[in-house]
Scaffold this motif. Sequence first.
Motif, mmCIF file in Angstrom:
data_model
loop_
_atom_site.group_PDB
_atom_site.id
_atom_site.type_symbol
_atom_site.label_atom_id
_atom_site.label_comp_id
_atom_site.label_asym_id
_atom_site.label_seq_id
_atom_site.Cartn_x
_atom_site.Cartn_y
_atom_site.Cartn_z
ATOM 1 N N ALA A 146 0.869 -1.182 0.000
ATOM 2 C CA ALA A 146 0.000 0.000 0.000
ATOM 3 C C ALA A 146 0.902 1.227 0.000
ATOM 4 O O ALA A 146 1.827 1.323 0.812
ATOM 5 N N LEU A 147 0.642 2.160 -0.926
ATOM 6 C CA LEU A 147 1.568 3.272 -1.151
ATOM 7 C C LEU A 147 0.944 4.627 -0.822
ATOM 8 O O LEU A 147 -0.248 4.855 -1.058
ATOM 9 N N TRP A 148 1.778 5.504 -0.311
ATOM 10 C CA TRP A 148 1.426 6.913 -0.080
ATOM 11 C C TRP A 148 2.695 7.706 -0.371
ATOM 12 O O TRP A 148 3.765 7.360 0.152
ATOM 13 N N GLU A 149 2.614 8.718 -1.215
ATOM 14 C CA GLU A 149 3.824 9.258 -1.818
ATOM 15 C C GLU A 149 4.821 9.929 -0.898
ATOM 16 O O GLU A 149 5.976 10.101 -1.270
ATOM 17 N N ALA A 150 4.390 10.342 0.286
ATOM 18 C CA ALA A 150 5.315 11.098 1.129
ATOM 19 C C ALA A 150 6.031 10.233 2.164
ATOM 20 O O ALA A 150 6.790 10.762 2.985
ATOM 21 N N ILE A 203 10.304 11.897 -4.184
ATOM 22 C CA ILE A 203 10.612 13.328 -4.252
ATOM 23 C C ILE A 203 10.989 13.800 -2.861
ATOM 24 O O ILE A 203 10.283 13.504 -1.892
ATOM 25 N N LYS A 204 12.101 14.509 -2.779
ATOM 26 C CA LYS A 204 12.436 15.200 -1.535
ATOM 27 C C LYS A 204 12.369 16.680 -1.861
ATOM 28 O O LYS A 204 13.286 17.227 -2.475
ATOM 29 N N PRO A 205 11.253 17.344 -1.506
ATOM 30 C CA PRO A 205 11.109 18.751 -1.912
ATOM 31 C C PRO A 205 11.902 19.681 -1.015
ATOM 32 O O PRO A 205 12.178 19.370 0.141
ATOM 33 N N GLY A 206 12.295 20.811 -1.583
ATOM 34 C CA GLY A 206 13.035 21.831 -0.833
ATOM 35 C C GLY A 206 13.269 23.008 -1.754
ATOM 36 O O GLY A 206 12.614 23.119 -2.793
ATOM 37 N N LEU A 207 14.223 23.879 -1.394
ATOM 38 C CA LEU A 207 14.550 25.011 -2.276
ATOM 39 C C LEU A 207 15.031 24.471 -3.617
ATOM 40 O O LEU A 207 14.740 25.006 -4.671
ATOM 41 N N SER A 208 15.822 23.372 -3.560
ATOM 42 C CA SER A 208 15.970 22.533 -4.745
ATOM 43 C C SER A 208 15.468 21.156 -4.314
ATOM 44 O O SER A 208 15.454 20.842 -3.127
ATOM 45 N N SER A 209 15.013 20.354 -5.282
ATOM 46 C CA SER A 209 14.366 19.093 -4.922
ATOM 47 C C SER A 209 15.139 17.919 -5.489
ATOM 48 O O SER A 209 15.788 18.033 -6.526
ATOM 49 N N THR A 210 15.083 16.795 -4.792
ATOM 50 C CA THR A 210 15.764 15.596 -5.264
ATOM 51 C C THR A 210 14.740 14.595 -5.770
ATOM 52 O O THR A 210 13.785 14.273 -5.067
ATOM 53 N N PHE A 233 11.147 24.080 -5.809
ATOM 54 C CA PHE A 233 10.272 23.187 -5.049
ATOM 55 C C PHE A 233 9.537 22.278 -6.028
ATOM 56 O O PHE A 233 9.119 22.719 -7.101
ATOM 57 N N ALA A 234 9.398 21.024 -5.686
ATOM 58 C CA ALA A 234 8.701 20.109 -6.589
ATOM 59 C C ALA A 234 7.588 19.378 -5.845
ATOM 60 O O ALA A 234 7.835 18.747 -4.820
ATOM 61 N N PHE A 235 6.368 19.507 -6.343
ATOM 62 C CA PHE A 235 5.255 18.661 -5.902
ATOM 63 C C PHE A 235 4.881 17.817 -7.112
ATOM 64 O O PHE A 235 4.249 18.308 -8.038
ATOM 65 N N ILE A 236 5.353 16.572 -7.121
ATOM 66 C CA ILE A 236 5.174 15.703 -8.288
ATOM 67 C C ILE A 236 4.511 14.415 -7.818
ATOM 68 O O ILE A 236 5.077 13.670 -7.024
ATOM 69 N N HIS A 237 3.293 14.188 -8.300
ATOM 70 C CA HIS A 237 2.482 13.067 -7.835
ATOM 71 C C HIS A 237 2.696 11.821 -8.706
ATOM 72 O O HIS A 237 2.609 10.696 -8.224
ATOM 73 N N ASP A 238 2.963 12.020 -9.989
ATOM 74 C CA ASP A 238 3.003 10.914 -10.951
ATOM 75 C C ASP A 238 4.134 11.185 -11.947
ATOM 76 O O ASP A 238 4.691 12.291 -11.975
#
Length: 489
Positions: A146-150, A203-210, A233-238
């Motif tokens: 079971a997955l949850w992206e964060a 995704i590891k979001p921040g001022l730059s994201s990994t 900043f990156a909010f990437i769901h898919d």
Amino acid sequence: MQLHERASTVPTHSYQRQDWQGGYESLKTEYDYWIDDIEGQIPPDLQGTLFRNGPGLLDVNGDAVHHPFDGDGMISAIAFENGRAHFRNRFVRTAAYVEEQQAGKILYRGVFGTQKPGGWLANAFDLRLKNIANTNVVYWGGKLLALWEAADPHRLDPATLETLGKDSLNGILADGEAFAAHPRIDPRCNQDGGAPCMVNFSIKPGLSSTITIFELDPAGNVIRQHAHNVPGFAFIHDFAITENYCIFFQNPIAFNPLPFVFGLRGAGECIKFQPNQPTRIVVIPRHKSRQVQILETQSGFVFHHANAFEQGDEIFIDSICYESFPEVEAGSNFKQVEFDALKPGQLWRFHLNLQQQSVSRKLIEPRCCEFPTMHPEKVGRFCRYLYMGAAHTASGNAPLQAILKVDLESEHRQVWSAAPRGFVSEPIFVERPDGDEDDGWILALVYDATHHRSDVVILDARDLEQGAIARLHLKHHIPYGLHGSFTSE
Ligand code: 3ON
Ligand code: FE
């Protein structure tokens, strides 16, 4: 006369909002039964299990969550066996679910605005993430996850849906480390001699994201892993994959964490869409040695991609685009959404030229749609047919009541609709072995407001418009879910 004129200007809808709202009631009971109330016939050659995930609880002991994405993950399993079907549902026993159920109250803040009781003072500086395992469920490498992206996956027993604990992918993920909810299965990986592999990211979001890419072999071992830094900043769901690339849409947003830190808003409510900035398309080669490329296109917001494929130095990618990010307001109630006031998600095709670093796009389907799916053997390759949840009416924004089949070659469309009192979820395509690309079935859970219960609907993917082959009436409803998968193992 005047009365008549006025009546004719009232917009007509294919649904009533109150009916739609019924599908967002919590389901508190866990069931286990053979489905015996069936219209039509279950195809005897449909063998395997449909797993679905989604928020099962929209409240904790009467206190509503602020947004459905904050609801605790509940897995449903519909097992097809020799023309019969068995239903089971279980909540994922995440640590936070168990604690909250014992306490009988909300103990954690949700990303999408659910707050602990007691106002902002009770919430300020509580920056913990509640891993709610509510977004997807996949069977890979002998594990049901079971997955949850964060955060990290939860492993379940595929037969009983019992929660076995968090899963580190054999020691690869640290406790709490993210693993996205949108893995893609490459049916024939060119780095593995044509064996299938599962590709996912974090995704590891921040001022730059990994952005980290993970590729897992059929035994469930991570065989390739590489991390890349992207500015902003990156909010990437898919994401989408092709044979050689992973493609990400970095939506133009700004993130101001202060309202979250001070207990006023959820982290996801601190995202502000930036209409004057472009969307960045991040193209990451699956072969580690090659260069990452970042292209730019017109602004918009994307959650889900349908598919992508390569043609020489060109990549085509089909995605559901919104004009902006549907921001969640702090004081609002999601059940009171004004569908007409929002813009629909629509299917677009993006054409990337990696040599010229250029992007063009065209609208493929103006009808409001979400949750695209396709034949699993075509993932990352040219694919002719897409299936998705869609609105009953061809224009405007509305809840998903129909299944739409798009023929990308002939531009022909088919629609099966559950309106006026039915509401659909993500369709899943199940192939009939060795058939044409659309030889198979579409499986979807459909909420039926008339009886306040859900049906498992089986459609013939070649001909949606002939109507359902079978409708399996469950004994209860299933709250609108997010994603799922089918496994014949
Ligand atoms: O603070 C940062 C921002 C942020 C939003 C970092 C972060 C990683 C904590 C974060 C978290 C993101 C999460 C947890 C996203 C979860 C998304 C989710 C559960 C679902 C997304 C669904 C998308 C769509 C398009 C659903 C559509 C549904 C319908 C049309 C329904 O009927
Ligand atoms: Fe999703």
